[in-house]
Design a protein around this motif. Structure first.
Motif, PDB file in Angstrom:
ATOM      1  N   VAL A 129       0.836  -1.203   0.000  1.00 18.27           N
ATOM      2  CA  VAL A 129       0.000   0.000   0.000  1.00 18.27           C
ATOM      3  C   VAL A 129       0.873   1.257   0.000  1.00 18.27           C
ATOM      4  CG1 VAL A 129      -1.640   1.333   1.383  1.00 18.27           C
ATOM      5  CG2 VAL A 129      -1.990  -1.111   1.043  1.00 18.27           C
ATOM      6  N   ALA A 130       1.973   1.233   0.753  1.00 19.80           N
ATOM      7  CA  ALA A 130       2.876   2.388   0.783  1.00 19.80           C
ATOM      8  C   ALA A 130       3.516   2.611  -0.582  1.00 19.80           C
ATOM      9  CB  ALA A 130       3.944   2.191   1.846  1.00 19.80           C
ATOM     10  N   ILE A 131       3.943   1.559  -1.241  1.00 22.10           N
ATOM     11  CA  ILE A 131       4.560   1.686  -2.566  1.00 22.10           C
ATOM     12  C   ILE A 131       3.551   2.204  -3.582  1.00 22.10           C
ATOM     13  CG2 ILE A 131       5.543   0.348  -4.473  1.00 22.10           C
ATOM     14  CD1 ILE A 131       6.940  -1.362  -2.333  1.00 22.10           C
ATOM     15  N   VAL A 132       2.332   1.701  -3.533  1.00 19.52           N
ATOM     16  CA  VAL A 132       1.295   2.169  -4.461  1.00 19.52           C
ATOM     17  C   VAL A 132       0.968   3.641  -4.201  1.00 19.52           C
ATOM     18  CG1 VAL A 132      -1.149   1.889  -5.087  1.00 19.52           C
ATOM     19  CG2 VAL A 132       0.331  -0.114  -4.882  1.00 19.52           C
ATOM     20  N   ALA A 133       0.921   4.046  -2.939  1.00 22.40           N
ATOM     21  CA  ALA A 133       0.641   5.453  -2.619  1.00 22.40           C
ATOM     22  C   ALA A 133       1.745   6.365  -3.148  1.00 22.40           C
ATOM     23  CB  ALA A 133       0.483   5.625  -1.107  1.00 22.40           C
ATOM     24  N   ILE A 134       2.993   5.960  -2.986  1.00 17.11           N
ATOM     25  CA  ILE A 134       4.105   6.754  -3.507  1.00 17.11           C
ATOM     26  C   ILE A 134       4.039   6.829  -5.022  1.00 17.11           C
ATOM     27  CG2 ILE A 134       6.621   6.809  -3.775  1.00 17.11           C
ATOM     28  CD1 ILE A 134       6.768   5.640  -0.903  1.00 17.11           C
ATOM     29  N   ALA A 135       3.724   5.713  -5.673  1.00 18.26           N
ATOM     30  CA  ALA A 135       3.614   5.705  -7.140  1.00 18.26           C
ATOM     31  C   ALA A 135       2.492   6.629  -7.602  1.00 18.26           C
ATOM     32  CB  ALA A 135       3.374   4.284  -7.629  1.00 18.26           C
ATOM     33  N   LEU A 136       1.369   6.629  -6.908  1.00 20.92           N
ATOM     34  CA  LEU A 136       0.263   7.519  -7.287  1.00 20.92           C
ATOM     35  C   LEU A 136       0.635   8.984  -7.107  1.00 20.92           C
ATOM     36  CD1 LEU A 136      -2.817   5.574  -5.887  1.00 20.92           C
ATOM     37  CD2 LEU A 136      -2.160   5.887  -8.281  1.00 20.92           C
ATOM     38  N   CYS A 137       1.405   9.290  -6.073  1.00 22.08           N
ATOM     39  CA  CYS A 137       1.860  10.669  -5.877  1.00 22.08           C
ATOM     40  C   CYS A 137       2.784  11.102  -7.004  1.00 22.08           C
ATOM     41  CB  CYS A 137       2.567  10.810  -4.536  1.00 22.08           C
ATOM     42  SG  CYS A 137       1.459  10.694  -3.122  1.00 22.08           S
ATOM     43  N   VAL A 138       3.678  10.239  -7.409  1.00 27.52           N
ATOM     44  CA  VAL A 138       4.588  10.571  -8.508  1.00 27.52           C
ATOM     45  C   VAL A 138       3.809  10.753  -9.795  1.00 27.52           C
ATOM     46  CG1 VAL A 138       6.467   9.668  -9.941  1.00 27.52           C
ATOM     47  CG2 VAL A 138       6.589   9.482  -7.459  1.00 27.52           C
ATOM     48  N   ILE A 139       2.844   9.895 -10.045  1.00 28.19           N
ATOM     49  CA  ILE A 139       2.013  10.033 -11.245  1.00 28.19           C
ATOM     50  C   ILE A 139       1.244  11.348 -11.208  1.00 28.19           C
ATOM     51  CG2 ILE A 139      -0.024   9.088 -12.418  1.00 28.19           C
ATOM     52  CD1 ILE A 139       1.054   6.296 -11.625  1.00 28.19           C
ATOM     53  N   ALA A 140       0.719  11.730 -10.052  1.00 30.87           N
ATOM     54  CA  ALA A 140      -0.016  12.996  -9.936  1.00 30.87           C
ATOM     55  C   ALA A 140       0.894  14.178 -10.200  1.00 30.87           C
ATOM     56  CB  ALA A 140      -0.645  13.110  -8.545  1.00 30.87           C
ATOM     57  N   ILE A 141       2.124  14.120  -9.693  1.00 36.41           N
ATOM     58  CA  ILE A 141       3.056  15.219  -9.920  1.00 36.41           C
ATOM     59  C   ILE A 141       3.378  15.344 -11.397  1.00 36.41           C
ATOM     60  CG2 ILE A 141       5.446  15.966  -9.524  1.00 36.41           C
ATOM     61  CD1 ILE A 141       5.156  14.852  -6.682  1.00 36.41           C
ATOM     62  N   VAL A 142       3.606  14.238 -12.063  1.00 35.86           N
ATOM     63  CA  VAL A 142       3.955  14.275 -13.481  1.00 35.86           C
ATOM     64  C   VAL A 142       2.753  14.653 -14.329  1.00 35.86           C
ATOM     65  CG1 VAL A 142       4.714  12.865 -15.430  1.00 35.86           C
ATOM     66  CG2 VAL A 142       5.852  12.660 -13.227  1.00 35.86           C
ATOM     67  N   ALA A 143       1.595  14.047 -14.068  1.00 34.39           N
ATOM     68  CA  ALA A 143       0.420  14.266 -14.910  1.00 34.39           C
ATOM     69  C   ALA A 143      -0.185  15.650 -14.735  1.00 34.39           C
ATOM     70  CB  ALA A 143      -0.640  13.210 -14.603  1.00 34.39           C
ATOM     71  N   VAL A 144      -0.111  16.194 -13.553  1.00 34.42           N
ATOM     72  CA  VAL A 144      -0.789  17.460 -13.290  1.00 34.42           C
ATOM     73  C   VAL A 144       0.200  18.598 -13.102  1.00 34.42           C
ATOM     74  CG1 VAL A 144      -2.350  18.658 -11.727  1.00 34.42           C
ATOM     75  CG2 VAL A 144      -2.741  16.261 -12.249  1.00 34.42           C
ATOM     76  N   GLY A 145       1.184  18.402 -12.266  1.00 38.62           N
ATOM     77  CA  GLY A 145       2.033  19.509 -11.854  1.00 38.62           C
ATOM     78  C   GLY A 145       3.082  19.941 -12.840  1.00 38.62           C
ATOM     79  N   MET A 146       3.525  19.058 -13.679  1.00 42.37           N
ATOM     80  CA  MET A 146       4.622  19.406 -14.575  1.00 42.37           C
ATOM     81  C   MET A 146       4.099  19.658 -15.981  1.00 42.37           C
ATOM     82  SD  MET A 146       7.503  16.869 -13.081  1.00 42.37           S
ATOM     83  CE  MET A 146       8.891  17.864 -13.578  1.00 42.37           C
ATOM     84  N   LYS A 147       3.066  20.451 -16.076  1.00 37.52           N
ATOM     85  CA  LYS A 147       2.437  20.842 -17.335  1.00 37.52           C
ATOM     86  C   LYS A 147       1.945  19.640 -18.121  1.00 37.52           C
ATOM     87  CE  LYS A 147       3.445  25.062 -16.488  1.00 37.52           C
ATOM     88  NZ  LYS A 147       2.469  25.819 -15.786  1.00 37.52           N
ATOM     89  N   GLY A 148       1.362  18.694 -17.399  1.00 37.09           N
ATOM     90  CA  GLY A 148       0.787  17.515 -18.031  1.00 37.09           C
ATOM     91  C   GLY A 148      -0.563  17.829 -18.644  1.00 37.09           C
ATOM     92  N   SER A 149      -1.205  16.802 -19.148  1.00 35.54           N
ATOM     93  CA  SER A 149      -2.472  17.009 -19.845  1.00 35.54           C
ATOM     94  C   SER A 149      -3.601  17.418 -18.906  1.00 35.54           C
ATOM     95  CB  SER A 149      -2.859  15.730 -20.584  1.00 35.54           C
ATOM     96  OG  SER A 149      -2.999  14.666 -19.656  1.00 35.54           O
ATOM     97  N   LEU A 150      -3.511  17.114 -17.644  1.00 32.79           N
ATOM     98  CA  LEU A 150      -4.571  17.464 -16.701  1.00 32.79           C
ATOM     99  C   LEU A 150      -4.362  18.818 -16.033  1.00 32.79           C
ATOM    100  CD1 LEU A 150      -5.024  14.016 -14.921  1.00 32.79           C
ATOM    101  CD2 LEU A 150      -6.435  14.998 -16.726  1.00 32.79           C
ATOM    102  N   SER A 151      -3.281  19.498 -16.326  1.00 35.65           N
ATOM    103  CA  SER A 151      -3.000  20.753 -15.634  1.00 35.65           C
ATOM    104  C   SER A 151      -3.986  21.864 -15.984  1.00 35.65           C
ATOM    105  CB  SER A 151      -1.575  21.214 -15.929  1.00 35.65           C
ATOM    106  OG  SER A 151      -1.429  21.516 -17.299  1.00 35.65           O
ATOM    107  N   GLU A 152      -4.592  21.805 -17.156  1.00 33.20           N
ATOM    108  CA  GLU A 152      -5.558  22.840 -17.542  1.00 33.20           C
ATOM    109  C   GLU A 152      -6.896  22.647 -16.834  1.00 33.20           C
ATOM    110  OE1 GLU A 152      -5.729  22.624 -21.749  1.00 33.20           O
ATOM    111  OE2 GLU A 152      -3.666  23.271 -22.010  1.00 33.20           O
ATOM    112  N   ARG A 153      -7.209  21.416 -16.466  1.00 38.55           N
ATOM    113  CA  ARG A 153      -8.499  21.140 -15.812  1.00 38.55           C
ATOM    114  C   ARG A 153      -8.488  21.513 -14.331  1.00 38.55           C
ATOM    115  NH1 ARG A 153     -10.040  15.190 -18.154  1.00 38.55           N
ATOM    116  NH2 ARG A 153     -10.008  15.769 -20.349  1.00 38.55           N
ATOM    117  N   ALA A 154      -7.340  21.399 -13.692  1.00 37.73           N
ATOM    118  CA  ALA A 154      -7.242  21.689 -12.258  1.00 37.73           C
ATOM    119  C   ALA A 154      -6.030  22.584 -12.014  1.00 37.73           C
ATOM    120  CB  ALA A 154      -7.125  20.395 -11.471  1.00 37.73           C
ATOM    121  N   PRO A 155      -6.152  23.892 -12.314  1.00 38.52           N
ATOM    122  CA  PRO A 155      -4.979  24.767 -12.202  1.00 38.52           C
ATOM    123  C   PRO A 155      -4.465  24.938 -10.768  1.00 38.52           C
ATOM    124  CG  PRO A 155      -6.948  26.043 -12.712  1.00 38.52           C
ATOM    125  CD  PRO A 155      -7.322  24.605 -12.796  1.00 38.52           C
ATOM    126  N   ASP A 156      -5.358  24.951  -9.779  1.00 38.86           N
ATOM    127  CA  ASP A 156      -4.895  25.081  -8.393  1.00 38.86           C
ATOM    128  C   ASP A 156      -4.078  23.865  -7.973  1.00 38.86           C
ATOM    129  OD1 ASP A 156      -6.154  27.515  -8.177  1.00 38.86           O
ATOM    130  OD2 ASP A 156      -7.991  26.652  -7.312  1.00 38.86           O
TER     131      ASP A 156
END
Length: 81
Positions: A8-35
């Motif tokens: 569960v800890a490894i999956v949580a860390i992986a999901l956080c990394v995916i969120a950072i890449v997909a949303v925070g680093m100008k990913g495709s979801l960054s326009e939908r959730a700018p905050d």
């Protein structure tokens, strides 16, 4: 039981990394959730060491007393050659 906690800890860390890449680093979801994108981009800067640490974290570590024994204090200094 321990294996499930580690999994569960490894999956949580992986999901956080995916969120950072997909949303925070100008990913495709960054326009939908700018905050959220700004928060994740700021997190990425902190993880890369590009941003200053938050003041609350700095204050927290300044309050922790140094409990190292005296022999460890001498090891913290660079050796003289």
């Amino acid at each position: 039981m321990t294996y499930w906690i580690i999994t569960v800890a490894i999956v949580a860390i992986a999901l956080c990394v995916i969120a950072i890449v997909a949303v925070g680093m100008k990913g495709s979801l960054s326009e939908r959730a700018p905050d959220f994108a700004n928060i994740m981009a700021n997190t990425a800067r902190h993880l890369n060491g590009d941003a200053d640490p938050p003041q609350g974290l700095v204050d927290f570590f300044e309050e922790i007393p140094d409990i190292r024994p005296k022999s460890a204090d001498s090891a913290a200094e660079a050796p003289k050659r």
